[in-house]
Design a protein around this motif. Sequence first.
Motif, PDB file in Angstrom:
ATOM      1  N   ARG A 182     -69.240  -2.248 118.536  1.00 46.16           N
ATOM      2  CA  ARG A 182     -70.011  -3.430 118.877  1.00 46.16           C
ATOM      3  C   ARG A 182     -69.848  -4.463 117.761  1.00 46.16           C
ATOM      4  O   ARG A 182     -69.827  -4.105 116.574  1.00 46.16           O
ATOM      5  CB  ARG A 182     -71.477  -3.006 119.006  1.00 46.16           C
ATOM      6  N   ALA A 184     -58.962  -5.657 122.318  1.00 48.39           N
ATOM      7  CA  ALA A 184     -60.057  -5.937 123.255  1.00 48.39           C
ATOM      8  C   ALA A 184     -60.798  -7.165 122.750  1.00 48.39           C
ATOM      9  O   ALA A 184     -60.646  -7.563 121.592  1.00 48.39           O
ATOM     10  CB  ALA A 184     -61.004  -4.750 123.335  1.00 48.39           C
ATOM     11  N   VAL A 185     -61.580  -7.762 123.648  1.00 49.90           N
ATOM     12  CA  VAL A 185     -62.433  -8.901 123.260  1.00 49.90           C
ATOM     13  C   VAL A 185     -63.876  -8.492 123.532  1.00 49.90           C
ATOM     14  O   VAL A 185     -64.183  -7.975 124.618  1.00 49.90           O
ATOM     15  CB  VAL A 185     -62.081 -10.166 124.078  1.00 49.90           C
ATOM     16  N   SER A 186     -64.750  -8.665 122.553  1.00 53.88           N
ATOM     17  CA  SER A 186     -66.142  -8.238 122.741  1.00 53.88           C
ATOM     18  C   SER A 186     -66.813  -9.082 123.825  1.00 53.88           C
ATOM     19  O   SER A 186     -66.606 -10.296 123.903  1.00 53.88           O
ATOM     20  CB  SER A 186     -66.924  -8.329 121.428  1.00 53.88           C
ATOM     21  N   SER A 240     -70.106  -5.423 122.937  1.00 52.66           N
ATOM     22  CA  SER A 240     -69.366  -4.157 122.946  1.00 52.66           C
ATOM     23  C   SER A 240     -67.893  -4.376 123.246  1.00 52.66           C
ATOM     24  O   SER A 240     -67.500  -5.384 123.840  1.00 52.66           O
ATOM     25  CB  SER A 240     -69.958  -3.221 123.991  1.00 52.66           C
ATOM     26  N   TYR A 241     -67.099  -3.418 122.816  1.00 54.14           N
ATOM     27  CA  TYR A 241     -65.669  -3.439 123.135  1.00 54.14           C
ATOM     28  C   TYR A 241     -65.171  -2.012 123.247  1.00 54.14           C
ATOM     29  O   TYR A 241     -65.829  -1.065 122.758  1.00 54.14           O
ATOM     30  CB  TYR A 241     -64.890  -4.190 122.053  1.00 54.14           C
TER      31      TYR A 241
END
Lengths: 238, 305
Positions: free
Chosen positions: A31, A186-188, A193-194
């Motif tokens: 996160r 990834a993009v939060s 979260s991711y």
Amino acid sequence: MRWSVTRATSAALFAILTMVPAAEAGTIVGRATYRGTPPQPRRIHMTADPECDRLNPDGVSGQTVVVAPDGSLAGVVLSIKEGLDADLKYLVPATAAVLDQHRCMFSPHVLGIRVGQVLEIKNSDATMHSVHAAPASGNAFNVAMPMLDQVIKKKFDSREVAVRVKCDVHPWMSAYVAVVEHPFFAVSGSDGSYAIENVPPGTYTLEAWHEALGVQTSTSVKVGGDQPTELDFSFGGK
Amino acid sequence: MVSDPRRSVHNTARIAVVGSFLLILAGGLVTSRDAGLSVPDWPLAFGQLNPPGWWRIESIRTEHGHRIIAFAVALWMAFLGWRVYRLEDRTLARRLAAAGAAVVLIQALLGGLRVLRLSLDLAMVHGLVGQLFFALLCALAVVTAPEWETRERLPNTRRERCLTMGLVVTVILQLALGISIRHLGAAARPLAGTWLYYAHVGTAGLVLSVALDLNRGANATAKPSANTLLATIAAQIVLGIASFIVTESMAYDRQATMLQAWLPTLHVGCGAALLGASLTRCLHAWRESLMLPLPRRQVQRGGAV
């Protein structure tokens, strides 16, 4: 027919080359949060274009630092920086990533794509837009998008986290495209979260990038086994 | 009633000065609103001569309006060049008109290339050439005035001639620094570690001290123009400080407010006026050396000179 066979073969190859046996593959979850009192989001009023003003009569909140009441921070790009086998190559997805100009804002505001992956940029508004990007590697472009549902396609040919994309017609419109050479990023989301899935077992360093809050690099983390590896990032205030 | 051809050429040049001053303001507004690339193609705009609805969207109105004014000024410059060619026989006026016609073409190409090549460097050159074009037209208006040759001679010492020349060069340097600051935006701010702001303020001090020196040495004939020069510098300093204050509070991803757009634009316009006033003073100081007519030729239209 020939085209669909080629696509199917590519998809199968992509699956083979990028998948790690389920028993070995790991996941990195975590996160992104903001410490302290977040800056007040700026209100953007779009009176400079009557169509944008009509679509957003009360204006919209700025998207630079988006923090939920519980401190979750959206729009952080997380990617593996070190630890991947340099000899491994990962097929580029055949599907295009999409960046939409919708209601006179870019959607999404932060987007991750692969080096060489097609980026479709769309105009979903009945007003004139333009798309201007200047990647560090060169090949800057500024393209007029005056028509509703107009789509242009672009590719980026080297890693850069992240390329700023602007609409020069509407000075408040900007987005960031993180161009990564492997699929482990990834993009939060709005809850901070991711999850980076299907990561080969190993020891890695992650990088977390935010457009206004800078870059952080994690300590080495081990990935593999039954349990996901947890890694949180905290940005900002005092 | 017989019209004086020289007077009519002079009036044509004066209109060109006003037009190019408006063009500088329009160009300054383009930079203030960061609208230079809002129309991504050139010479067309969104693939058309006049894109529908261009007037409704602020950034496109600013950039496309600048192009329309530029086109009108270029046409007027061509007309002015033709009139000078037909009606003027003074060497300096003919050379200045030829230079003006060349510079307006170069300036249009610079503006187009700035858009097509997305070049900030070309944008800065375009800004400076715009100021020089305005100065050139001011010079043309001065030397086409019928009284240019007959006006009372000013007491021009060698020192005064050097001071006026130095003033023009310093103002041009000052303008180049200001243009760089405006185009580089946040990267040129004082805390960003660049010397641009300090050099801009330093040369402003130099301009003021030269103008004060000229003012002290001016006789009754030269006093009004020396006072005008000082007043322009004072206005420019006030506008510069005000521009600094409003742009420092500006977030660069938002639309500029009215003050944020217009104060720096007026600062640019006042800079042009300062250059024009300095050059006029300089031309008068150097007048004796500049009056080198071509062998007199018969004026072809509008009566003999």
